[in-house]
Design a protein around this motif. Structure first.
Motif, short mmCIF file in Angstrom:
data_model
loop_
_atom_site.label_atom_id
_atom_site.label_comp_id
_atom_site.label_asym_id
_atom_site.label_seq_id
_atom_site.Cartn_x
_atom_site.Cartn_y
_atom_site.Cartn_z
N ASP A 171 12.22 -13.63 16.15
CA ASP A 171 11.70 -13.92 14.81
C ASP A 171 10.25 -13.47 14.64
OD1 ASP A 171 11.66 -15.14 12.18
OD2 ASP A 171 10.56 -16.81 13.08
N ASP A 172 9.55 -13.23 15.75
CA ASP A 172 8.14 -12.86 15.66
C ASP A 172 7.93 -11.59 14.83
OD1 ASP A 172 7.42 -15.03 17.16
OD2 ASP A 172 7.20 -13.92 19.04
N ALA A 173 8.86 -10.63 14.94
CA ALA A 173 8.72 -9.38 14.20
C ALA A 173 8.74 -9.62 12.70
CB ALA A 173 9.83 -8.41 14.60
N VAL A 174 9.57 -10.55 12.25
CA VAL A 174 9.61 -10.88 10.82
C VAL A 174 8.31 -11.53 10.39
CG1 VAL A 174 10.81 -12.19 9.02
CG2 VAL A 174 12.12 -11.14 10.88
N ASP A 175 7.79 -12.43 11.20
CA ASP A 175 6.53 -13.10 10.87
C ASP A 175 5.38 -12.10 10.79
OD1 ASP A 175 7.77 -15.57 10.77
OD2 ASP A 175 7.33 -16.06 12.86
N ILE A 176 5.37 -11.15 11.70
CA ILE A 176 4.31 -10.13 11.69
C ILE A 176 4.37 -9.30 10.41
CG2 ILE A 176 3.54 -7.98 12.80
CD1 ILE A 176 4.37 -9.30 15.49
N GLU A 177 5.57 -8.91 10.03
CA GLU A 177 5.72 -8.10 8.80
C GLU A 177 5.36 -8.92 7.57
OE1 GLU A 177 5.80 -4.59 7.45
OE2 GLU A 177 6.71 -4.80 9.45
N HIS A 178 5.68 -10.20 7.61
CA HIS A 178 5.33 -11.09 6.50
C HIS A 178 3.81 -11.18 6.34
CE1 HIS A 178 5.27 -15.31 4.59
NE2 HIS A 178 5.67 -14.46 3.67
N ARG A 179 3.10 -11.33 7.45
CA ARG A 179 1.64 -11.38 7.38
C ARG A 179 1.06 -10.04 6.91
NH1 ARG A 179 2.44 -14.48 12.16
NH2 ARG A 179 2.09 -12.65 13.49
N HIS A 180 1.70 -8.96 7.31
CA HIS A 180 1.24 -7.64 6.88
C HIS A 180 1.34 -7.48 5.37
CE1 HIS A 180 0.49 -3.36 6.81
NE2 HIS A 180 1.70 -3.12 6.32
N LEU A 181 2.39 -8.05 4.77
CA LEU A 181 2.53 -8.00 3.32
C LEU A 181 1.33 -8.63 2.62
CD1 LEU A 181 6.25 -8.91 2.49
CD2 LEU A 181 5.07 -6.76 1.99
N PHE A 182 0.88 -9.77 3.15
CA PHE A 182 -0.27 -10.43 2.53
C PHE A 182 -1.55 -9.64 2.72
CE2 PHE A 182 2.58 -14.02 2.24
CZ PHE A 182 2.18 -14.61 1.06
N HIS A 237 -3.10 -2.07 -6.85
CA HIS A 237 -3.22 -1.71 -8.27
C HIS A 237 -1.94 -1.96 -9.05
CE1 HIS A 237 -7.10 0.00 -7.43
NE2 HIS A 237 -6.61 0.90 -6.60
N ASP A 238 -1.03 -2.76 -8.50
CA ASP A 238 0.26 -2.94 -9.16
C ASP A 238 0.35 -4.21 -10.01
OD1 ASP A 238 2.07 -0.66 -8.20
OD2 ASP A 238 1.14 -1.37 -6.35
N GLY A 239 -0.76 -4.90 -10.17
CA GLY A 239 -0.80 -6.01 -11.09
C GLY A 239 -0.39 -7.35 -10.49
N VAL A 240 -0.68 -8.40 -11.25
CA VAL A 240 -0.42 -9.77 -10.79
C VAL A 240 1.07 -10.06 -10.72
CG1 VAL A 240 -0.73 -12.21 -11.35
CG2 VAL A 240 -2.62 -10.62 -11.65
N CYS A 241 1.83 -9.65 -11.72
CA CYS A 241 3.27 -9.93 -11.75
C CYS A 241 3.96 -9.34 -10.53
CB CYS A 241 3.88 -9.37 -13.03
SG CYS A 241 5.63 -9.75 -13.22
N SER A 242 3.61 -8.11 -10.21
CA SER A 242 4.21 -7.47 -9.04
C SER A 242 3.78 -8.18 -7.75
CB SER A 242 3.80 -6.00 -8.99
OG SER A 242 4.39 -5.35 -7.89
N ALA A 243 2.53 -8.60 -7.71
CA ALA A 243 2.04 -9.30 -6.52
C ALA A 243 2.80 -10.61 -6.31
CB ALA A 243 0.55 -9.58 -6.66
N VAL A 244 3.09 -11.31 -7.40
CA VAL A 244 3.86 -12.56 -7.30
C VAL A 244 5.26 -12.27 -6.77
CG1 VAL A 244 4.92 -14.43 -8.62
CG2 VAL A 244 2.54 -13.78 -9.07
N ASP A 245 5.90 -11.23 -7.31
CA ASP A 245 7.24 -10.85 -6.83
C ASP A 245 7.21 -10.57 -5.33
OD1 ASP A 245 8.45 -11.08 -9.28
OD2 ASP A 245 8.37 -8.94 -9.75
N VAL A 246 6.22 -9.80 -4.91
CA VAL A 246 6.14 -9.41 -3.50
C VAL A 246 5.90 -10.64 -2.62
CG1 VAL A 246 4.71 -8.18 -1.81
CG2 VAL A 246 5.42 -7.04 -3.93
N ALA A 247 5.02 -11.54 -3.07
CA ALA A 247 4.75 -12.75 -2.28
C ALA A 247 6.01 -13.62 -2.16
CB ALA A 247 3.62 -13.55 -2.93
N LEU A 248 6.73 -13.78 -3.26
CA LEU A 248 7.96 -14.59 -3.23
C LEU A 248 9.03 -13.94 -2.36
CD1 LEU A 248 8.25 -15.75 -6.95
CD2 LEU A 248 7.76 -17.19 -4.97
N LEU A 249 9.21 -12.65 -2.53
CA LEU A 249 10.23 -11.95 -1.75
C LEU A 249 9.93 -12.03 -0.26
CD1 LEU A 249 10.68 -8.86 -4.07
CD2 LEU A 249 12.50 -10.46 -3.46
N GLY A 250 8.67 -11.86 0.10
CA GLY A 250 8.30 -11.97 1.51
C GLY A 250 8.64 -13.34 2.06
N ARG A 251 8.39 -14.36 1.24
CA ARG A 251 8.71 -15.74 1.64
C ARG A 251 10.21 -15.92 1.81
NH1 ARG A 251 6.97 -20.15 4.32
NH2 ARG A 251 7.45 -22.10 3.27
#
Length: 219
Positions: free
Chosen positions: A154-165, A174-188
């Motif tokens: 599972d460590d590999a998933v956690d590392i990629e999740h931190r990389h997203l942030f 430069h992709d805006g707040v709405c896109s950032a929210v989508d990305v944060a939720l999807l990563g979670r």
């Protein structure tokens, strides 16, 4: 009588593995829907979740019936009780795949993930699905050593999740707040999907040994 009981326990394990396979398929298809902007595939994942939820209800009913009628003890009791928890974990995994598919459907015909993070989600999707496949194998083998190794994988998933942030917090985003929210939720969603696969491994270790490895707690 006990032979029939052992057959029912084996059947319960098989049902859990089949249910886990449905969750694997759901997240695999949800990831494709997300990355390929495939609306029909996203809707398929959403519609199919009731099948996983129904399996969860049937496994829970079967486990309660075994508790009432067979009065299992020791390792048998651990298996029955853990089965109910595992079914709930798998049901949650299916629900997380639905969340991914729902974001893909919401943003259609646009892609919900910007080009900068597509590779990260492709990687998280592949890693999460592989963890779930391993969990499915563990449900059949009941191998506590293989189950315990899920935590390290599972460590590999956690590392990629931190990389997203790291990408989200970069001033060059430069992709805006709405896109950032989508990305944060999807990563979670992917991170939690993987965590539930690890939790399945934890429960298999408990069945086999009566002890619990120390893992992070699920929220």
């Amino acid at each position: 009588m006990r032979e029939a009981f052992r057959d029912e326990l084996a059947a319960l394990s098989g049902q859990l593995a089949e249910m886990c396979g449905l969750a694997v398929s759901a997240m695999e298809r949800a990831t494709r829907a997300l990355l390929e902007c495939d609306l029909s595939l996203a809707e398929e994942v959403i519609d199919d979740h009731e099948c996983i939820a129904d399996r969860n209800r049937r496994i829970e009913e079967a486990a309660f019936r075994l508790l009432v009628l067979q009065q299992p003890v020791a390792s048998e009791l651990r298996l029955v009780v853990a089965s109910m928890h595992i079914a709930a974990d798998v049901d949650r995994m299916g629900a997380l795949a639905v969340h991914v598919a729902s974001v893909a459907r919401l943003r259609h015909p646009e892609c919900a993930v910007p080009d900068e993070v597509r590779a990260s989600f492709a990687e998280m999707g592949a890693q999460s699905v592989q963890l779930a496949r391993t969990a499915q194998e563990v449900l059949l083998s009941r191998d506590p050593d293989a189950a315990a190794r899920l935590r390290d994988e599972d460590d590999a998933v956690d590392i990629e999740h931190r990389h997203l942030f790291t990408l989200l917090l970069d001033r060059n985003w430069h992709d805006g707040v709405c896109s950032a929210v989508d990305v944060a939720l999807l990563g979670r969603y992917y991170e939690r999907f993987a965590d539930h696969a690890v939790e399945i491994g934890k429960r298999v270790v408990f069945e086999a040994t009566g002890g619990l490895p120390v893992y992070k707690k699920l929220a």
